[in-house]
Each structure stands twice: as C-alpha cells, then as structure tokens.
Design a protein around this motif. Structure first.
Motif, mmCIF file in Angstrom:
data_model
loop_
_atom_site.group_PDB
_atom_site.id
_atom_site.type_symbol
_atom_site.label_atom_id
_atom_site.label_comp_id
_atom_site.label_asym_id
_atom_site.label_seq_id
_atom_site.Cartn_x
_atom_site.Cartn_y
_atom_site.Cartn_z
ATOM 1 N N MET A 18 0.842 -1.203 0.000
ATOM 2 C CA MET A 18 0.000 0.000 0.000
ATOM 3 C C MET A 18 0.875 1.249 0.000
ATOM 4 S SD MET A 18 -2.675 1.406 2.891
ATOM 5 C CE MET A 18 -3.706 -0.045 2.810
ATOM 6 N N ASN A 19 0.668 2.092 -1.018
ATOM 7 C CA ASN A 19 1.378 3.354 -1.067
ATOM 8 C C ASN A 19 0.531 4.417 -0.371
ATOM 9 O OD1 ASN A 19 2.717 5.714 -1.645
ATOM 10 N ND2 ASN A 19 3.088 5.241 -3.786
ATOM 11 N N ALA A 20 0.821 4.617 0.900
ATOM 12 C CA ALA A 20 -0.003 5.512 1.715
ATOM 13 C C ALA A 20 -0.024 6.939 1.187
ATOM 14 C CB ALA A 20 0.479 5.485 3.161
ATOM 15 N N LYS A 21 1.014 7.345 0.473
ATOM 16 C CA LYS A 21 1.091 8.713 -0.014
ATOM 17 C C LYS A 21 0.042 9.008 -1.090
ATOM 18 C CE LYS A 21 5.998 9.402 0.994
ATOM 19 N NZ LYS A 21 7.327 9.757 0.440
ATOM 20 N N LYS A 22 -0.479 7.968 -1.746
ATOM 21 C CA LYS A 22 -1.456 8.158 -2.804
ATOM 22 C C LYS A 22 -2.882 7.884 -2.348
ATOM 23 C CE LYS A 22 1.723 7.069 -6.597
ATOM 24 N NZ LYS A 22 1.959 6.204 -7.791
ATOM 25 N N LEU A 23 -3.041 7.477 -1.077
ATOM 26 C CA LEU A 23 -4.353 7.076 -0.593
ATOM 27 C C LEU A 23 -4.851 7.996 0.522
ATOM 28 C CD1 LEU A 23 -3.895 3.198 -0.416
ATOM 29 C CD2 LEU A 23 -4.957 4.538 -2.237
ATOM 30 N N MET A 24 -6.159 8.052 0.634
ATOM 31 C CA MET A 24 -6.834 8.804 1.685
ATOM 32 C C MET A 24 -7.715 7.838 2.479
ATOM 33 S SD MET A 24 -5.959 12.004 1.288
ATOM 34 C CE MET A 24 -4.381 11.777 0.472
ATOM 35 N N PHE A 25 -7.798 8.077 3.768
ATOM 36 C CA PHE A 25 -8.700 7.316 4.632
ATOM 37 C C PHE A 25 -9.914 8.178 4.964
ATOM 38 C CE2 PHE A 25 -5.607 4.136 6.860
ATOM 39 C CZ PHE A 25 -5.516 3.420 5.676
ATOM 40 N N GLN A 26 -11.096 7.583 4.813
ATOM 41 C CA GLN A 26 -12.325 8.263 5.218
ATOM 42 C C GLN A 26 -12.795 7.685 6.540
ATOM 43 O OE1 GLN A 26 -15.539 8.964 2.310
ATOM 44 N NE2 GLN A 26 -16.947 8.078 3.802
ATOM 45 N N PHE A 27 -12.919 8.558 7.540
ATOM 46 C CA PHE A 27 -13.354 8.146 8.869
ATOM 47 C C PHE A 27 -14.669 8.821 9.244
ATOM 48 C CE2 PHE A 27 -8.682 7.713 9.339
ATOM 49 C CZ PHE A 27 -8.605 6.411 9.835
ATOM 50 N N LYS A 28 -15.474 8.079 10.019
ATOM 51 C CA LYS A 28 -16.599 8.720 10.698
ATOM 52 C C LYS A 28 -16.242 8.793 12.171
ATOM 53 C CE LYS A 28 -21.561 8.722 11.534
ATOM 54 N NZ LYS A 28 -22.866 8.068 11.280
ATOM 55 N N VAL A 29 -16.362 9.977 12.735
ATOM 56 C CA VAL A 29 -16.048 10.222 14.138
ATOM 57 C C VAL A 29 -17.346 10.603 14.841
ATOM 58 C CG1 VAL A 29 -14.679 11.574 15.756
ATOM 59 C CG2 VAL A 29 -13.762 11.052 13.478
ATOM 60 N N ARG A 30 -17.724 9.812 15.845
ATOM 61 C CA ARG A 30 -18.991 10.059 16.547
ATOM 62 C C ARG A 30 -18.754 10.155 18.049
ATOM 63 N NH1 ARG A 30 -22.491 6.874 19.271
ATOM 64 N NH2 ARG A 30 -21.313 5.000 18.691
ATOM 65 N N LEU A 31 -19.302 11.195 18.639
ATOM 66 C CA LEU A 31 -19.225 11.358 20.088
ATOM 67 C C LEU A 31 -20.227 10.398 20.732
ATOM 68 C CD1 LEU A 31 -17.755 13.032 22.208
ATOM 69 C CD2 LEU A 31 -19.537 14.765 21.996
ATOM 70 N N ILE A 34 -14.587 12.709 7.980
ATOM 71 C CA ILE A 34 -13.374 13.381 7.515
ATOM 72 C C ILE A 34 -12.575 12.467 6.586
ATOM 73 C CG2 ILE A 34 -13.197 14.901 9.516
ATOM 74 C CD1 ILE A 34 -11.118 13.029 10.707
ATOM 75 N N VAL A 35 -11.835 13.089 5.705
ATOM 76 C CA VAL A 35 -10.920 12.377 4.806
ATOM 77 C C VAL A 35 -9.517 12.900 5.088
ATOM 78 C CG1 VAL A 35 -10.313 11.848 2.421
ATOM 79 C CG2 VAL A 35 -12.721 12.142 3.055
ATOM 80 N N VAL A 36 -8.618 11.984 5.444
ATOM 81 C CA VAL A 36 -7.253 12.379 5.814
ATOM 82 C C VAL A 36 -6.254 11.518 5.044
ATOM 83 C CG1 VAL A 36 -8.072 12.957 8.129
ATOM 84 C CG2 VAL A 36 -6.986 10.748 7.727
ATOM 85 N N GLY A 90 -13.782 4.225 4.393
ATOM 86 C CA GLY A 90 -13.368 4.111 3.003
ATOM 87 C C GLY A 90 -11.890 4.369 2.807
ATOM 88 N N VAL A 91 -11.359 3.804 1.728
ATOM 89 C CA VAL A 91 -9.995 4.066 1.291
ATOM 90 C C VAL A 91 -10.094 4.637 -0.122
ATOM 91 C CG1 VAL A 91 -7.720 3.106 0.813
ATOM 92 C CG2 VAL A 91 -9.100 2.169 2.691
ATOM 93 N N LEU A 92 -9.643 5.867 -0.293
ATOM 94 C CA LEU A 92 -9.839 6.599 -1.532
ATOM 95 C C LEU A 92 -8.509 6.971 -2.169
ATOM 96 C CD1 LEU A 92 -12.389 9.139 -0.005
ATOM 97 C CD2 LEU A 92 -12.927 6.914 -0.990
ATOM 98 N N LEU A 93 -8.547 7.174 -3.480
ATOM 99 C CA LEU A 93 -7.374 7.686 -4.163
ATOM 100 C C LEU A 93 -7.284 9.190 -3.955
ATOM 101 C CD1 LEU A 93 -7.424 5.804 -7.596
ATOM 102 C CD2 LEU A 93 -5.777 5.525 -5.745
ATOM 103 N N LYS A 151 -6.353 17.767 -6.878
ATOM 104 C CA LYS A 151 -6.966 19.089 -6.866
ATOM 105 C C LYS A 151 -7.639 19.406 -5.527
ATOM 106 C CE LYS A 151 -7.908 19.037 -11.839
ATOM 107 N NZ LYS A 151 -8.964 19.147 -12.885
ATOM 108 N N THR A 152 -7.600 18.447 -4.609
ATOM 109 C CA THR A 152 -8.278 18.613 -3.326
ATOM 110 C C THR A 152 -7.279 18.810 -2.198
ATOM 111 O OG1 THR A 152 -10.138 17.232 -4.041
ATOM 112 C CG2 THR A 152 -9.840 17.532 -1.675
ATOM 113 N N LYS A 153 -7.614 19.717 -1.298
ATOM 114 C CA LYS A 153 -6.768 19.958 -0.134
ATOM 115 C C LYS A 153 -7.226 19.060 1.013
ATOM 116 C CE LYS A 153 -5.143 23.597 3.004
ATOM 117 N NZ LYS A 153 -5.243 25.031 3.364
ATOM 118 N N TYR A 154 -6.283 18.334 1.577
ATOM 119 C CA TYR A 154 -6.580 17.431 2.692
ATOM 120 C C TYR A 154 -5.828 17.885 3.940
ATOM 121 C CZ TYR A 154 -8.148 14.371 -1.127
ATOM 122 O OH TYR A 154 -8.773 13.841 -2.230
ATOM 123 N N PRO A 155 -6.389 17.528 5.125
ATOM 124 C CA PRO A 155 -7.629 16.799 5.381
ATOM 125 C C PRO A 155 -8.857 17.618 4.993
ATOM 126 C CG PRO A 155 -6.741 17.622 7.432
ATOM 127 C CD PRO A 155 -5.700 17.897 6.379
#
Length: 205
Positions: free
Chosen positions: A1-14, A25-27, A118-121, A125-129
């Motif tokens: 897995m090339n982490a530099k090319k991938l984004m992780f999508q998380f749901k954070v719930r209190l 969030i996508v980080v 999710g695991v996204l490419l 053109k998008t600024k992360y996180p």
C-alpha cells in the motif's frame, strides 16, 4: 500500500449523546496518530486544551494499544501511552470497518468512536484533510462531560432558569447545539501544532 497516494475516510462520533454529534473526515493515509488527533480536534470543534488517548487493537498482538502523549511518570496503574507521532495509522486501520476509541479530556471524559469507512485515491486538486459531513455543534470545552452538557442545554433552553443569564455569559453570549457547517471547518497543520506543543515545552525546561 502506497499511503502517499491514498486517503482514509473516517466517521467520528461522540458517544452516548443524542441527537448524534458526528463528523466525516478524509485524511491522508500517511498520517500518524498525532496527525489524526489534530484532524479530529479541528473537525469536531474541540480546542485541544486537554490530554487525549486512542485505544485501538494492534493487528499483530491483538491487544489494545493506548496511543497518545507519553508521560515521564505513567498514570493509571503504570499504564504507558505510546507516542502518537511515531505510529502510522495504516499499521492499525487495515480493513474497512476497523474502529478505534478516542478519549479527549480525561476529566470530562469525551469518548469518540472512530470507524474507517473508506480508502480513496488522492485527488491532486483537493486539499486534505477535508470534512465532508457532520451534524450538531461540539459541546463547549470544560462543560462537565455528558452530564454537564445535558444540564447546560436544559439551562439555555429555559430563559427563566436562575442560571440562564450566567450560563449564556459563560458561553460568550450564544450557543446553538444544532449548528454545524462543514464549510467552516479549518484544519491546522499537525506538524506545526506538534512543534508548538512540544518544542516550546522543551525550550522552557
């Protein structure tokens, strides 16, 4: 897995609050746990005034690792926290649905559930996180945990309550528990936040 090319999508719930207070969030998958901590703080609306810890299953040992800010004198019966800035999140979040608990402010005890959705490419053109969803305002800092928050809501909803005026003054004049706008979420640079937190501390020793 090339982490530099991938984004992780998380749901954070209190946890343990209804209606649910949550963020999506996508980080970068290349993040470490300190970086993820900063992204959670900024997306939720916390102010990073207090200590934090992630409790997450180690895929190799199957034990719970406690990841946060190590203390020179371990607390909680000798429990030692692993340094979040040294541990990559890809070593723990392996499959969709993997979870972790995130505890912020050990006094108020705000418990969050984190789920890898999710695991996204990476989109060049998008600024992360990036925050792509959420609901409800973050509770005010130092309001006394879930019990204190529920009491706060009861007071501000009742103008005739004897503590209404003082509570609104403490809140800075306004607080809307339903207010959340993902477009207003601003993410700090986690490396800059780390330098401010720890380099200044070392210089003052």
């Amino acid at each position: 897995m090339n982490a530099k090319k991938l984004m992780f999508q998380f749901k954070v719930r209190l946890k343990d609050i209804e209606p649910a207070i949550w963020r999506r969030i996508v980080v970068p998958a290349s993040y470490n746990f300190w970086d993820l901590h900063v992204a959670i703080q900024d997306s939720m609306g916390w102010l990073d005034y207090h200590l934090h810890v992630f409790r997450v299953v180690n895929p190799e040992t199957k034990e719970i690792d406690e990841v946060g800010i190590p203390d020179d004198e371990p607390i909680d019966d000798g429990l030692e926290y692993l340094p979040g800035w040294e541990l990559p999140i890809v070593a723990y979040f392996i499959e969709l649905g993997d979870t972790a608990d995130y505890n912020y402010d050990f006094g108020d005890g705000w418990e969050h559930e984190i789920v890898l959705e999710g695991v996204l490419l990476k989109d060049p053109k998008t600024k992360y996180p990036k925050c792509i969803g959420g609901a409800q305002a973050c509770p005010p800092e130092d309001c006394g945990g879930i019990g204190g928050y529920e009491s706060l809501l009861k007071i501000i909803r009742d103008p005739s309550h004897e503590e209404h005026e003082s509570m609104m003054e403490w809140l800075g004049g306004k607080y809307d528990p339903k207010a959340f706008d993902q477009k207003k979420v601003n993410f700090d640079n986690p490396k800059k936040r780390w330098r401010i937190a720890f380099m200044n501390e070392q210089e003052n020793e």
